[in-house]
Design an enzyme around this catalytic site. Structure first.
Site, PDB file in Angstrom:
ATOM      1  N   HIS B  68       0.861  -1.196   0.000  1.00 35.83           N
ATOM      2  CA  HIS B  68       0.000   0.000   0.000  1.00 35.83           C
ATOM      3  C   HIS B  68       0.897   1.246   0.000  1.00 35.83           C
ATOM      4  O   HIS B  68       1.759   1.380   0.877  1.00 35.83           O
ATOM      5  CB  HIS B  68      -0.933   0.012   1.222  1.00 35.83           C
ATOM      6  N   ARG B  70       0.922   4.427   0.688  1.00 38.77           N
ATOM      7  CA  ARG B  70       1.097   5.431   1.746  1.00 38.77           C
ATOM      8  C   ARG B  70       1.799   4.897   2.988  1.00 38.77           C
ATOM      9  O   ARG B  70       2.133   5.670   3.885  1.00 38.77           O
ATOM     10  CB  ARG B  70      -0.261   5.998   2.153  1.00 38.77           C
ATOM     11  N   GLU B  71       2.012   3.626   3.070  1.00 39.72           N
ATOM     12  CA  GLU B  71       2.605   2.997   4.265  1.00 39.72           C
ATOM     13  C   GLU B  71       4.133   2.997   4.129  1.00 39.72           C
ATOM     14  O   GLU B  71       4.763   1.945   3.999  1.00 39.72           O
ATOM     15  CB  GLU B  71       2.018   1.592   4.450  1.00 39.72           C
ATOM     16  N   ARG B 126      -3.230   4.784  -1.794  1.00 42.38           N
ATOM     17  CA  ARG B 126      -3.127   3.420  -1.211  1.00 42.38           C
ATOM     18  C   ARG B 126      -2.932   2.376  -2.295  1.00 42.38           C
ATOM     19  O   ARG B 126      -2.150   1.444  -2.156  1.00 42.38           O
ATOM     20  CB  ARG B 126      -4.413   3.133  -0.428  1.00 42.38           C
ATOM     21  N   ASN B 143      -3.862  -5.712  -2.007  1.00 38.92           N
ATOM     22  CA  ASN B 143      -4.081  -6.750  -0.999  1.00 38.92           C
ATOM     23  C   ASN B 143      -5.527  -7.234  -0.996  1.00 38.92           C
ATOM     24  O   ASN B 143      -6.002  -7.788  -0.012  1.00 38.92           O
ATOM     25  CB  ASN B 143      -3.688  -6.262   0.398  1.00 38.92           C
ATOM     26  N   ARG B 144      -6.229  -7.012  -2.095  1.00 37.87           N
ATOM     27  CA  ARG B 144      -7.589  -7.579  -2.316  1.00 37.87           C
ATOM     28  C   ARG B 144      -7.630  -8.237  -3.690  1.00 37.87           C
ATOM     29  O   ARG B 144      -8.695  -8.633  -4.120  1.00 37.87           O
ATOM     30  CB  ARG B 144      -8.666  -6.472  -2.266  1.00 37.87           C
ATOM     31  N   HIS B 196       3.066  -4.016   6.439  1.00 34.02           N
ATOM     32  CA  HIS B 196       2.048  -2.958   6.274  1.00 34.02           C
ATOM     33  C   HIS B 196       2.107  -2.027   7.471  1.00 34.02           C
ATOM     34  O   HIS B 196       2.914  -2.213   8.374  1.00 34.02           O
ATOM     35  CB  HIS B 196       0.656  -3.593   6.207  1.00 34.02           C
ATOM     36  N   TYR B 198      -0.883   0.933   9.613  1.00 34.18           N
ATOM     37  CA  TYR B 198      -0.393   0.997  10.954  1.00 34.18           C
ATOM     38  C   TYR B 198      -1.384   0.259  11.861  1.00 34.18           C
ATOM     39  O   TYR B 198      -2.573   0.232  11.568  1.00 34.18           O
ATOM     40  CB  TYR B 198      -0.235   2.447  11.430  1.00 34.18           C
ATOM     41  N   TYR B 248     -10.068  -7.752  10.821  1.00 36.50           N
ATOM     42  CA  TYR B 248     -11.434  -7.911  10.288  1.00 36.50           C
ATOM     43  C   TYR B 248     -11.365  -8.896   9.122  1.00 36.50           C
ATOM     44  O   TYR B 248     -10.278  -9.253   8.676  1.00 36.50           O
ATOM     45  CB  TYR B 248     -12.011  -6.585   9.805  1.00 36.50           C
ATOM     46  N   GLU B 270       1.469  -5.295  10.788  1.00 37.86           N
ATOM     47  CA  GLU B 270       0.993  -3.910  10.749  1.00 37.86           C
ATOM     48  C   GLU B 270       1.895  -3.161  11.723  1.00 37.86           C
ATOM     49  O   GLU B 270       1.799  -3.375  12.930  1.00 37.86           O
ATOM     50  CB  GLU B 270      -0.474  -3.824  11.185  1.00 37.86           C
TER      51      GLU B 270
END
Lengths: 99, 308
Positions: B68, B70-71, B126, B143-144, B196, B198, B248, B270
């Protein structure tokens, strides 16, 4: 400024819905105000007692403050000016060194 | 040169790529640079293979960072890992053993187009940067996009959503390239780790369903050892467990795909923090964050050399 100062006045809200009703109310509010979900990654992943972090544009912050207060949903602002935080993150020191 | 490279600042893509070339040039006995393919915008997807040369088909660990965009702490950690591995080889007995018996495949920036876009245009981008001919919105959540219960719960089929699963599984050239590499090396690949941010969590399969994985005891103990090692550095506590219950439910994730494709240990870290700086972790926290995470990754890798 970095990114042409586009994040000036934007804020990051941390919202904690404590019931399903509040989750539903929050989903409705965040459906009407365009926000960027930081955590979780989308409105469908919100659930009670799990914190929700959203990036709110500066023109929408007052509206979101008012709606959350109206619904009595607990929240706080953990970044009050995103542009400042971005400037701080990379700091002029290091970017100067890089440049 | 290597000694001048500053691992305690965030670097733009071009600097990271130059650094990778330098690692490859300066440490040929331990490092090999190669590309697994090209991104949507045509950039090479570089990977560093770390490990003492010698036996073919050594047990291997894959670590990708920057899925992603922005990470940013992810790519910083991948670079930190390489620096520590190379500088402590022959001085630290654990790292020496790891590099002698394992190969590490390190991908500092998985989503090269997205990372570059987050440096130049939108700090909080992202997704990837692929185009959708029917919608003006760009990008897929990498990641999907993996072929495992693809585009089901926790993913969106709308191109403008941040969790967009894509038009079809592995639609993103970045995902397809890494999947192809992992499929090719799956016999030797014993661990898949994706970095990843946060939330300060260590997650393992399943993400897409509430169920225990067959080797739950071994994976749970590896995760427990990892977060204990991480905590020993600065006392930072990580939550750990199956992603579906700890975070989740989300379908199409890389750790579920890796696990289903025979890699016995699949983890997603994370990293820091839990919501003070979020994606904007200051550069002053790169060193402690990477130091503690390195301990956790070394614990996971060391576990691969033992029987469970």
């Amino acid at each position: 400024y970095q990114y042409n100062n586009r994040y000036a006045g934007d804020q990051i809200f941390r919202i904690t819905p404590t019931s399903d009703a509040e989750v539903r109310a929050l989903q409705k509010i965040l459906g009407q105000i365009k926000v960027d979900f930081w955590q979780p990654n989308s409105a469908s992943l919100m659930h009670q007692n799990a914190t929700v972090d959203v990036h709110v544009k500066r023109n929408d912050t007052q509206d979101l403050h008012a709606r959350l207060k109206l619904e009595g949903i607990k929240y706080r602002v953990f970044i009050s000016n995103l542009q400042n935080e971005i400037e701080k993150q990379s700091g002029y020191r290091s970017s100067r060194k890089r440049r | 040169s290597e000694s001048q490279y500053d691992y305690e600042v965030y670097h733009p893509l071009e600097e990271i790529q130059n650094w990778m070339f330098e690692m490859n040039r300066s440490r040929p006995e331990l490092v090999t640079l190669f590309s697994v393919g090209k991104s949507y915008e045509g950039r090479p997807l570089y990977v560093l293979q770390l490990g003492k040369r010698g036996r073919p088909q050594k047990k291997s660990v894959w670590i990708d960072c920057g899925v992603h965009a922005r990470e940013w702490i992810g790519p910083a950690f991948c670079q930190w890992f390489v620096k520590e591995a190379l500088s402590s080889y022959k001085y630290d007995s654990v790292m020496t053993r790891l590099l002698n018996h394992l190969d590490f495949f390190i991908m500092p920036v998985f989503n090269v187009d997205g990372y570059r876009f987050s440096w130049n245009t939108d700090r909080f981008w992202r997704k990837t940067r692929s185009k959708n001919h029917k919608f003006h919105c760009r990008g897929v959540d990498a990641n999907r996009n993996w072929k495992v219960k693809w585009c089901d719960e926790g993913a969106s089929s709308h191109p403008c959503d941040d969790t967009y699963c894509g038009p079809f599984p592995e639609s993103e050239p970045e995902v397809k390239a890494v999947a192809k590499f992992l499929r090719k090396h799956k016999k030797r690949m014993k661990a898949y780790i994706s970095i990843h941010a946060y939330a300060q969590m260590l997650l393992y399969p399943y993400s897409y369903k509430y169920a225990a994985i067959p080797n739950f005891n071994c994976v749970e103990s590896a995760a427990q050892n990892a977060v204990t090692a991480l905590h020993s550095a600065y006392g930072v506590r990580y939550r750990y467990g199956p992603a579906s219950t700890t975070l989740y439910v989300s379908s199409g994730s890389s750790i579920d795909w890796a696990y289903r494709n025979g890699i016995p240990y699949a983890f997603a870290f994370e990293l820091r923090d839990t919501g003070h700086f979020g994606f904007l972790l200051p550069e002053s926290l790169i060193k402690p964050t990477c130091t503690e995470t390195l301990r956790a990754v070394k614990a996971i890798a060391s576990g691969l050399l033992k029987k469970c």
